[in-house]
Write an enzyme that holds these catalytic residues in place. Structure first.
Site, short mmCIF file in Angstrom:
data_model
loop_
_atom_site.label_atom_id
_atom_site.label_comp_id
_atom_site.label_asym_id
_atom_site.label_seq_id
_atom_site.Cartn_x
_atom_site.Cartn_y
_atom_site.Cartn_z
N GLU A 101 8.77 -7.84 -0.62
CA GLU A 101 8.28 -6.64 0.08
C GLU A 101 8.76 -5.38 -0.63
O GLU A 101 9.79 -5.39 -1.30
CB GLU A 101 8.83 -6.62 1.51
CG GLU A 101 7.84 -7.03 2.58
CD GLU A 101 6.79 -5.95 2.89
OE1 GLU A 101 6.47 -5.11 2.04
OE2 GLU A 101 6.30 -5.97 4.02
N ASP A 102 8.02 -4.31 -0.45
CA ASP A 102 8.47 -3.01 -0.98
C ASP A 102 9.56 -2.39 -0.11
O ASP A 102 10.59 -1.97 -0.60
CB ASP A 102 7.28 -2.05 -1.16
CG ASP A 102 6.45 -1.86 0.12
OD1 ASP A 102 6.68 -2.57 1.12
OD2 ASP A 102 5.56 -1.00 0.11
N ASP A 105 11.07 -1.11 7.20
CA ASP A 105 11.30 0.14 7.92
C ASP A 105 11.64 -0.24 9.38
O ASP A 105 12.78 -0.58 9.68
CB ASP A 105 10.01 0.96 7.77
CG ASP A 105 10.08 2.35 8.33
OD1 ASP A 105 11.14 2.97 8.26
OD2 ASP A 105 9.04 2.84 8.83
N PHE A 154 10.80 9.57 4.10
CA PHE A 154 9.59 8.93 3.59
C PHE A 154 9.60 8.96 2.07
O PHE A 154 9.71 10.02 1.46
CB PHE A 154 8.33 9.59 4.13
CG PHE A 154 7.12 8.75 3.90
CD1 PHE A 154 6.84 7.68 4.73
CD2 PHE A 154 6.28 8.99 2.82
CE1 PHE A 154 5.74 6.86 4.49
CE2 PHE A 154 5.18 8.18 2.58
CZ PHE A 154 4.91 7.12 3.43
N ARG A 167 1.70 5.58 -6.21
CA ARG A 167 2.23 4.22 -6.43
C ARG A 167 2.72 4.03 -7.85
O ARG A 167 3.58 3.21 -8.13
CB ARG A 167 1.15 3.17 -6.14
CG ARG A 167 0.70 3.08 -4.69
CD ARG A 167 -0.13 1.80 -4.48
NE ARG A 167 -0.87 1.78 -3.24
CZ ARG A 167 -0.40 1.35 -2.07
NH1 ARG A 167 0.84 0.92 -1.99
NH2 ARG A 167 -1.15 1.33 -0.99
P1 IMP Z 1 7.58 -1.59 9.11
O1 IMP Z 1 6.61 -2.51 9.77
O2 IMP Z 1 7.89 -0.38 9.97
O3 IMP Z 1 8.86 -2.27 8.67
O4 IMP Z 1 6.86 -0.95 7.89
C1 IMP Z 1 6.70 -1.56 6.71
C2 IMP Z 1 5.58 -0.95 5.90
O5 IMP Z 1 5.38 0.45 6.18
C3 IMP Z 1 5.94 -1.02 4.45
O6 IMP Z 1 5.54 -2.25 3.87
C4 IMP Z 1 5.22 0.17 3.87
O7 IMP Z 1 3.90 -0.18 3.55
C5 IMP Z 1 5.22 1.19 4.99
N1 IMP Z 1 6.33 2.15 4.84
C6 IMP Z 1 7.43 2.26 5.63
N2 IMP Z 1 8.24 3.25 5.21
C7 IMP Z 1 7.65 3.77 4.10
C8 IMP Z 1 8.02 4.83 3.19
O8 IMP Z 1 9.05 5.50 3.29
N3 IMP Z 1 7.15 5.04 2.17
C9 IMP Z 1 5.99 4.33 2.00
N4 IMP Z 1 5.61 3.34 2.82
C10 IMP Z 1 6.44 3.06 3.87
MG MG Z 2 4.62 -3.04 2.27
#
Ligand code: IMP
Ligand code: MG
Length: 195
Positions: A101-102, A105, A154, A167
């Site tokens: 995963e990238d 959050d 962010f 990206r």
């Molecule tokens: P989560 O479900 O809240 O854990 O969000 C995960 C997804 O939200 C990641 O895979 C990203 O695609 C996006 N995301 C969350 N925070 C960021 C950020 O700071 N920059 C860019 N994408 C983010």
């Molecule tokens: Mg992602």
């Protein structure tokens, strides 16, 4: 000046530091997965650059596959309502699966993916994320490999986007809040976005 420079508040993780940390993660994963022929599952789109660097740094045989998901929310917040746009090509029964995963959050997206993949009966299922924002977590999770814990800001670059842009940047940068505030005014309301 580069065209993106006006949108970036600061560089959080420079390219060299990303490369160094990816090499460390790859060494650790290579040791942990010796003789296991793991399957790396890259979560598109955000994971593509991390996966590309990680796969080339691993010293153990392994396979890669991709999943594309769309999470419902606005451009900077996910709700955890996830739709699979592209599923895996391969069967994972009995495989050692490592999700790449990238960023984690709130944890909602990865919680959904873990649940979705676990029922397919892999031999093991672990998570490797480049970035984690622990302050934002809404779901308690164990993450096996974390590149960097970052503050609640962010970020973009190295695969991560804002509205599909940035990206390609070679570093992780903090986007100026006015950039996404402007965007949110233009596209108010929720829409699906691809991580
Ligand atoms: P989560 O479900 O809240 O854990 O969000 C995960 C997804 O939200 C990641 O895979 C990203 O695609 C996006 N995301 C969350 N925070 C960021 C950020 O700071 N920059 C860019 N994408 C983010
Ligand atoms: Mg992602």
């Amino acid at each position: 000046m580069n065209s993106w420079a006006k949108d970036i508040a600061r560089i959080l993780i420079p390219h060299e530091e990303l490369q160094r940390r990816v090499a460390e993660l790859a060494a650790q994963i290579s040791a942990d997965y010796a003789e296991r022929n793991p399957l790396l599952v890259c979560v598109l789109k955000g994971g593509f650059i991390f996966l590309a660097d990680l796969t080339r740094a691993l010293t153990v045989p392994h396979c890669v596959d991709f999943m594309a998901i769309s999470s419902y929310g606005n451009a900077t917040r996910s709700t955890g309502v996830v739709r699979i746009l592209k599923d895996l090509d391969c069967d994972i029964v009995g495989r050692h699966v490592l999700i790449v995963e990238d960023i984690i959050d709130t944890g909602r997206t990865i919680a959904y993916l873990l649940e979705n993949l676990r029922v397919r009966q892999p031999a093991s299922l672990r998570v490797c994320t480049l970035l984690s924002k622990p302050a934002r977590r809404e779901i308690e999770l164990h993450i096996d490999y974390v590149g960097f814990e970052i503050p609640n800001e962010f970020v973009i670059g190295y695969g991560l986007d804002y509205a599909e842009n940035y990206r390609n940047l070679p570093f992780i940068g903090v986007l100026k809040p006015e950039v996404y505030q402007r965007g949110l005014q233009q596209a108010s309301g929720a829409k699906a976005s691809q991580g």
